[in-house]
Scaffold this motif. Sequence first.
Motif: not given
Length: 320
Positions: A99-103, A130-136, A68-75, A77-80
């Motif tokens: 079990g798991g919660f998706a990132h 979800i870890d709080g806000q994403t870039h505001g 969520q702190d990644e500036k490159d949105a495409g990156k 998505v791939r990292l998640a």
Amino acid sequence: MIRKIALEEHFLAPDLIPHWEPTVAGIPDAVAARLRRQLCDFDGERLEVMDKAGISKSILSLAGPGVQDEKDAGKAVRLAQSANDFLATQIARHPTRYGGFAHLAMQNPTAAADELERCVTQLGMQGAMIDGQTHGQYLDEPQFHVFWERAQALDVPIYLHPADPEVAYAGLRGQPKLKRATWEWTVETATHALRLVFAGTFEKFPGAKLILGHLGETLPYLLWRFDSRTQILYGLSEEMRHLPSFYIKRNISLTTSGMCSPEPLRCAVDGMGADSVMFSVDYPFEDTETARAFMDDTVLDEALRAKLAHGNAERLLKLV
Ligand code: MN
């Protein structure tokens, strides 16, 4: 010792370690090293600690802030996706224990919705964290309607985990001890949840399910006040046909993560209902033995203890 299910238990995926490192920048090296070791372990200490505390199952989630702190949105998505594939591999090796919660990369709400669906329907996960806000950006904003629509259709909960605000709250200026977990995250996370209530997200998506840690980030204590201010100042509206407490009780569940105190537990159960509160630890950031003793030894009706320790989680996460 009662059997427990824990919902806010963290891990690290190898690709996401660089995103996590800044969060331990200010703490002693030995503590950071211990946390790193515990977050990366799935086969040894984690299972031993669970066994000692009577935790039959842990729902694992990536230690924030992740992508969520990644500036490159495409990156992002791939990292998640790669973090979720990694988690699925670990769960498959201990399917009865984890079990798991998706990132999710909330920078791209449609991709986040698609990834949530993949994690639930193909990887067998129970929801997302979800870890709080994403870039505001906060989850009540219109660009996230596509995400809530999908979460509602999948009927899975979204765990809103504390994280830093985009811009530091001016009231904390010069008071670094109040930053982060002491107070700042409570204000930020409670505000985020209340935005969903007051913006009408739960009116628009009545089946949406949100989970908050820390016994609800103060919300159970303040239900009457939210309702009274709404009645006096605003009244009901198209986007909020009911008082705030209606949505908070209907759409939000709580965990005991990082809150091992009987008084707020009683407030949470009385205010939100016996079906809305669930045990959690916040491993490895909180002490599992403290959480175990709190759940096992607090004076409670035994039927209520069973709901809090495992019954409510089994129903919400469809574990049985
Ligand atoms: Mn946590």
